[in-house]
Design a protein around this motif. Sequence first.
Motif, short mmCIF file in Angstrom:
data_model
loop_
_atom_site.label_atom_id
_atom_site.label_comp_id
_atom_site.label_asym_id
_atom_site.label_seq_id
_atom_site.Cartn_x
_atom_site.Cartn_y
_atom_site.Cartn_z
N LYS A 14 0.99 -1.14 0.04
CA LYS A 14 0.12 0.15 0.03
C LYS A 14 0.86 1.30 0.09
O LYS A 14 0.54 2.35 -0.58
CB LYS A 14 -1.02 -0.04 1.23
N PHE A 15 2.14 1.16 0.67
CA PHE A 15 2.87 2.42 0.50
C PHE A 15 3.32 2.69 -0.57
O PHE A 15 3.48 3.85 -1.15
CB PHE A 15 4.03 2.03 1.45
N GLU A 16 3.91 1.42 -1.41
CA GLU A 16 4.22 1.66 -2.78
C GLU A 16 3.06 2.36 -3.66
O GLU A 16 3.33 3.43 -4.60
CB GLU A 16 4.54 0.55 -3.40
N MET A 17 2.03 2.10 -3.65
CA MET A 17 0.84 2.53 -4.16
C MET A 17 0.68 3.90 -3.96
O MET A 17 0.26 4.68 -4.86
CB MET A 17 -0.45 1.58 -4.11
N ALA A 18 0.87 4.27 -2.48
CA ALA A 18 0.37 5.50 -2.09
C ALA A 18 1.75 6.79 -2.93
O ALA A 18 1.42 7.59 -3.22
CB ALA A 18 0.35 5.71 -0.58
N TYR A 19 2.90 5.92 -2.63
CA TYR A 19 3.82 6.54 -3.40
C TYR A 19 3.96 7.15 -4.87
O TYR A 19 4.23 7.98 -5.18
CB TYR A 19 5.32 5.94 -3.20
N ALA A 20 3.39 5.95 -5.69
CA ALA A 20 3.25 6.09 -6.88
C ALA A 20 2.15 7.15 -7.17
O ALA A 20 2.18 7.82 -8.04
CB ALA A 20 2.84 4.71 -7.71
N ALA A 21 1.02 7.16 -6.45
CA ALA A 21 -0.11 8.15 -6.71
C ALA A 21 0.41 9.61 -6.14
O ALA A 21 0.04 10.54 -6.97
CB ALA A 21 -1.26 7.89 -5.72
N ALA A 22 1.28 9.73 -5.14
CA ALA A 22 1.72 10.98 -4.95
C ALA A 22 2.72 11.57 -5.85
O ALA A 22 2.71 12.79 -6.11
CB ALA A 22 2.50 11.08 -3.49
N TYR A 23 3.67 10.71 -6.46
CA TYR A 23 4.42 11.13 -7.42
C TYR A 23 3.60 11.53 -8.68
O TYR A 23 4.07 12.57 -9.34
CB TYR A 23 5.37 9.75 -7.90
N ARG A 24 2.67 10.85 -9.02
CA ARG A 24 1.79 11.51 -10.21
C ARG A 24 1.18 12.91 -9.95
O ARG A 24 1.17 13.55 -10.68
CB ARG A 24 0.81 10.27 -10.69
N LEU A 25 0.72 12.68 -8.76
CA LEU A 25 0.11 14.08 -8.27
C LEU A 25 0.83 15.16 -8.50
O LEU A 25 0.60 16.19 -8.88
CB LEU A 25 -0.52 14.11 -6.96
N CYS A 27 4.31 15.36 -9.68
CA CYS A 27 5.29 15.33 -11.09
C CYS A 27 4.19 15.79 -12.39
O CYS A 27 4.74 16.42 -13.30
CB CYS A 27 5.92 14.22 -11.31
N SER A 28 3.11 15.03 -12.44
CA SER A 28 2.27 15.16 -13.81
C SER A 28 1.07 16.28 -13.41
O SER A 28 1.10 17.18 -14.62
CB SER A 28 1.45 13.98 -13.85
N LYS A 29 0.70 16.24 -12.31
CA LYS A 29 -0.56 17.21 -11.98
C LYS A 29 -0.21 18.29 -11.33
O LYS A 29 -0.84 19.32 -11.38
CB LYS A 29 -1.72 16.40 -11.68
N GLU A 30 0.92 18.45 -10.72
CA GLU A 30 1.40 19.58 -10.03
C GLU A 30 0.59 19.89 -9.11
O GLU A 30 0.37 21.12 -8.49
CB GLU A 30 1.83 20.59 -10.87
N ASP A 31 -0.07 18.93 -8.42
CA ASP A 31 -1.06 19.13 -7.24
C ASP A 31 -0.24 18.60 -6.06
O ASP A 31 -0.36 17.71 -5.41
CB ASP A 31 -2.33 18.28 -7.46
N PHE A 32 0.64 19.80 -5.59
CA PHE A 32 1.56 19.27 -4.27
C PHE A 32 0.95 19.21 -3.05
O PHE A 32 1.35 18.39 -2.39
CB PHE A 32 2.56 20.41 -4.29
N LEU A 33 -0.19 19.88 -2.77
CA LEU A 33 -1.16 19.76 -1.52
C LEU A 33 -1.67 18.26 -1.58
O LEU A 33 -1.64 17.61 -0.53
CB LEU A 33 -2.31 20.79 -1.64
N ALA A 34 -2.06 17.69 -2.68
CA ALA A 34 -2.73 16.30 -2.61
C ALA A 34 -1.68 15.50 -2.58
O ALA A 34 -1.58 14.49 -1.84
CB ALA A 34 -3.51 16.08 -3.74
#
Length: 112
Positions: A14-25, A27-34
């Motif tokens: 679950k940590f890796e999935m959360a990390y991957a989601a945070a990375y996309r948020l 780096c891709s979406k520039e949604d740093f708060l999320a």
Amino acid sequence: MEAEDERIRELESKFEMAYAAAYRLACSKEDFLAARNTLEVAFRKFTDGLNSDILFKAKVLQAEVFASLGQKKQAKGAIREANEIQLTEHEKVQLNSIYERLKEINEQVETD
């Protein structure tokens, strides 16, 4: 996008999935708060049994997110914590680009 979705489904924790989601948020979406919120939940709930390499990458991402949000004190804390993670020589070689990014973030928060 389908290949990326498949890669995410294959992540082990679950940590890796959360990390991957945070990375996309971040780096891709520039949604740093999320991204910050996602990482905070991951660090609070899912850190048991983590490999040091994924923990290091997540700490560097956390430092980058804090820096992007102008939260210098928190960024410096994440940088310090990333530097305290014990990695093997092999992991250090594999994570060289992440180490370089950590140095850049550190310079950024020190000069801002």
